[in-house]
Design an enzyme around this catalytic site. Structure first.
Site, PDB file in Angstrom:
ATOM      1  N   LYS A  40       0.821  -1.191   0.000  1.00  0.00           N
ATOM      2  CA  LYS A  40       0.000   0.000   0.000  1.00  0.00           C
ATOM      3  C   LYS A  40       0.864   1.254   0.000  1.00  0.00           C
ATOM      4  O   LYS A  40       0.385   2.350  -0.254  1.00  0.00           O
ATOM      5  CB  LYS A  40      -0.898   0.033   1.260  1.00  0.00           C
ATOM      6  CG  LYS A  40      -1.764  -1.189   1.424  1.00  0.00           C
ATOM      7  CD  LYS A  40      -2.401  -1.178   2.837  1.00  0.00           C
ATOM      8  CE  LYS A  40      -3.158  -2.471   3.054  1.00  0.00           C
ATOM      9  NZ  LYS A  40      -3.345  -2.743   4.481  1.00  0.00           N
ATOM     10  N   GLY A  41       2.118   1.082   0.306  1.00  0.00           N
ATOM     11  CA  GLY A  41       3.000   2.221   0.577  1.00  0.00           C
ATOM     12  C   GLY A  41       3.176   3.193  -0.572  1.00  0.00           C
ATOM     13  O   GLY A  41       3.489   4.361  -0.362  1.00  0.00           O
ATOM     14  N   GLU A  95       7.645   2.285  -6.335  1.00  0.00           N
ATOM     15  CA  GLU A  95       7.857   1.798  -4.976  1.00  0.00           C
ATOM     16  C   GLU A  95       8.024   2.972  -4.012  1.00  0.00           C
ATOM     17  O   GLU A  95       8.451   4.059  -4.411  1.00  0.00           O
ATOM     18  CB  GLU A  95       9.087   0.875  -4.977  1.00  0.00           C
ATOM     19  CG  GLU A  95       9.529   0.335  -3.644  1.00  0.00           C
ATOM     20  CD  GLU A  95       8.502  -0.533  -2.915  1.00  0.00           C
ATOM     21  OE1 GLU A  95       7.353  -0.089  -2.752  1.00  0.00           O
ATOM     22  OE2 GLU A  95       8.867  -1.632  -2.477  1.00  0.00           O
ATOM     23  N   ASP A  99      14.720  -0.775   0.568  1.00  0.00           N
ATOM     24  CA  ASP A  99      15.412  -0.988   1.838  1.00  0.00           C
ATOM     25  C   ASP A  99      16.444  -2.110   1.624  1.00  0.00           C
ATOM     26  O   ASP A  99      17.509  -1.857   1.070  1.00  0.00           O
ATOM     27  CB  ASP A  99      14.355  -1.319   2.898  1.00  0.00           C
ATOM     28  CG  ASP A  99      14.919  -1.406   4.293  1.00  0.00           C
ATOM     29  OD1 ASP A  99      15.875  -0.692   4.602  1.00  0.00           O
ATOM     30  OD2 ASP A  99      14.394  -2.201   5.106  1.00  0.00           O
ATOM     31  N   LYS A 127      17.295   3.589   0.745  1.00  0.00           N
ATOM     32  CA  LYS A 127      18.225   3.475   1.880  1.00  0.00           C
ATOM     33  C   LYS A 127      19.381   2.588   1.440  1.00  0.00           C
ATOM     34  O   LYS A 127      19.392   1.388   1.727  1.00  0.00           O
ATOM     35  CB  LYS A 127      17.526   2.789   3.066  1.00  0.00           C
ATOM     36  CG  LYS A 127      16.627   3.620   3.917  1.00  0.00           C
ATOM     37  CD  LYS A 127      16.176   2.774   5.123  1.00  0.00           C
ATOM     38  CE  LYS A 127      14.936   3.305   5.767  1.00  0.00           C
ATOM     39  NZ  LYS A 127      14.344   2.347   6.727  1.00  0.00           N
ATOM     40  N   VAL A 149      11.196   5.600   8.517  1.00  0.00           N
ATOM     41  CA  VAL A 149      10.403   6.766   8.135  1.00  0.00           C
ATOM     42  C   VAL A 149       8.930   6.424   7.939  1.00  0.00           C
ATOM     43  O   VAL A 149       8.579   5.278   7.656  1.00  0.00           O
ATOM     44  CB  VAL A 149      10.959   7.440   6.850  1.00  0.00           C
ATOM     45  CG1 VAL A 149      12.289   8.105   7.121  1.00  0.00           C
ATOM     46  CG2 VAL A 149      11.092   6.430   5.712  1.00  0.00           C
ATOM     47  N   ASP A 155       4.166   3.469   6.302  1.00  0.00           N
ATOM     48  CA  ASP A 155       3.440   3.243   7.548  1.00  0.00           C
ATOM     49  C   ASP A 155       4.327   2.769   8.694  1.00  0.00           C
ATOM     50  O   ASP A 155       5.417   2.251   8.504  1.00  0.00           O
ATOM     51  CB  ASP A 155       2.367   2.176   7.324  1.00  0.00           C
ATOM     52  CG  ASP A 155       2.971   0.792   7.132  1.00  0.00           C
ATOM     53  OD1 ASP A 155       3.836   0.644   6.233  1.00  0.00           O
ATOM     54  OD2 ASP A 155       2.626  -0.129   7.882  1.00  0.00           O
TER      55      ASP A 155
HETATM   56  P1  IMP Z   1      12.780  -4.296   1.181  1.00  0.00           P
HETATM   57  O1  IMP Z   1      12.230  -5.534   0.555  1.00  0.00           O
HETATM   58  O2  IMP Z   1      13.628  -4.615   2.391  1.00  0.00           O
HETATM   59  O3  IMP Z   1      13.499  -3.399   0.214  1.00  0.00           O
HETATM   60  O4  IMP Z   1      11.585  -3.559   1.847  1.00  0.00           O
HETATM   61  C1  IMP Z   1      10.762  -2.764   1.187  1.00  0.00           C
HETATM   62  C2  IMP Z   1       9.511  -2.485   1.985  1.00  0.00           C
HETATM   63  O5  IMP Z   1       9.745  -2.386   3.393  1.00  0.00           O
HETATM   64  C3  IMP Z   1       9.013  -1.139   1.565  1.00  0.00           C
HETATM   65  O6  IMP Z   1       8.171  -1.254   0.459  1.00  0.00           O
HETATM   66  C4  IMP Z   1       8.303  -0.666   2.806  1.00  0.00           C
HETATM   67  O7  IMP Z   1       6.970  -1.104   2.789  1.00  0.00           O
HETATM   68  C5  IMP Z   1       9.015  -1.320   3.956  1.00  0.00           C
HETATM   69  N1  IMP Z   1       9.950  -0.365   4.596  1.00  0.00           N
HETATM   70  C6  IMP Z   1      11.294  -0.348   4.503  1.00  0.00           C
HETATM   71  N2  IMP Z   1      11.821   0.672   5.197  1.00  0.00           N
HETATM   72  C7  IMP Z   1      10.772   1.344   5.723  1.00  0.00           C
HETATM   73  C8  IMP Z   1      10.658   2.534   6.534  1.00  0.00           C
HETATM   74  O8  IMP Z   1      11.626   3.204   6.928  1.00  0.00           O
HETATM   75  N3  IMP Z   1       9.392   2.915   6.866  1.00  0.00           N
HETATM   76  C9  IMP Z   1       8.285   2.233   6.469  1.00  0.00           C
HETATM   77  N4  IMP Z   1       8.345   1.130   5.701  1.00  0.00           N
HETATM   78  C10 IMP Z   1       9.576   0.682   5.341  1.00  0.00           C
HETATM   79 MG    MG Z   2       5.860  -1.196   0.863  1.00  0.00          MG
END
Ligand code: IMP
Ligand code: MG
Length: 171
Positions: A40-41, A95, A99, A127, A149, A155
């Site tokens: 949903k982000g 996106e 992260d 990040k 964040v 969220d």
């Molecule tokens: P990844 O698969 O680790 O890259 O994670 C991506 C997902 O983690 C993002 O789409 C976000 O929904 C969530 N996420 C990562 N960092 C944050 C943050 O700082 N705040 C809120 N959601 C985050």
């Molecule tokens: Mg997300």
């Protein structure tokens, strides 16, 4: 009560979105684009960016989960798939934040099987210090340090998505 500090103001976001929209219009001249929004982000970012782009845009939505209680589990699950074919189309994944990169690595592989003409990634935030999977966004709004964040779609356990800025929770 948790206190939220502003990391990136609405004005800064708006200015950056104007720039990103111009960059995308430059690179996709005259072409239709599919915005593939990750629920949903990414909903706020998807809508605000799309409003600034003159190309015709189609929208698709996927929902994935990879996070439990703000801790990356390392596993990515597809909860909702796209409903229309993206074969032969110019697709941009929208996106909220890259992260560890696991979500996008997983999605990229899945979507490439559907044979789009092109597949790019546009993320509001990045990040880079947290990266585990080998994936890179083609368009990035802001690179940030390793802070949790919220706001502008992001969220904290489903809360705080509707802040009109990007903030962080002060401990
Ligand atoms: P990844 O698969 O680790 O890259 O994670 C991506 C997902 O983690 C993002 O789409 C976000 O929904 C969530 N996420 C990562 N960092 C944050 C943050 O700082 N705040 C809120 N959601 C985050
Ligand atoms: Mg997300």
């Amino acid at each position: 009560m948790k206190k939220i500090k502003v990391l990136i103001s609405e004005e800064k976001i708006n200015n950056r979105l104007d720039e990103l929209a111009n960059q995308i219009m430059d690179e996709y001249k005259g072409k239709d684009i599919v915005f593939l929004c990750i629920l949903k982000g990414s909903i706020f970012f998807t809508v605000e960016l799309a409003k600034r782009i003159k190309n015709n845009i189609q929208f698709e939505f996927v929902e994935v989960s990879s996070y439990e209680n703000n801790e990356s589990t390392g596993e990515v699950k597809l909860n909702k798939d796209i409903t229309q074919s993206i074969e032969g189309k110019e697709v941009i994944i929208i996106e909220d934040i890259v992260d560890t990169g696991r979500t996008l690595a997983f999605l990229k592989e899945l979507l490439l099987e559907k044979k789009p003409a092109s597949l790019k990634i546009c993320s509001l935030l990045d990040k880079p210090s947290r990266r585990i999977a080998n994936v890179k966004a083609d368009y990035v709004g802001f690179a940030i340090e390793d802070k949790f964040v919220v706001g502008y779609g992001l969220d904290d356990e489903q809360n705080l998505r509707n802040l009109n800025y990007i903030g962080y929770i002060e401990e």
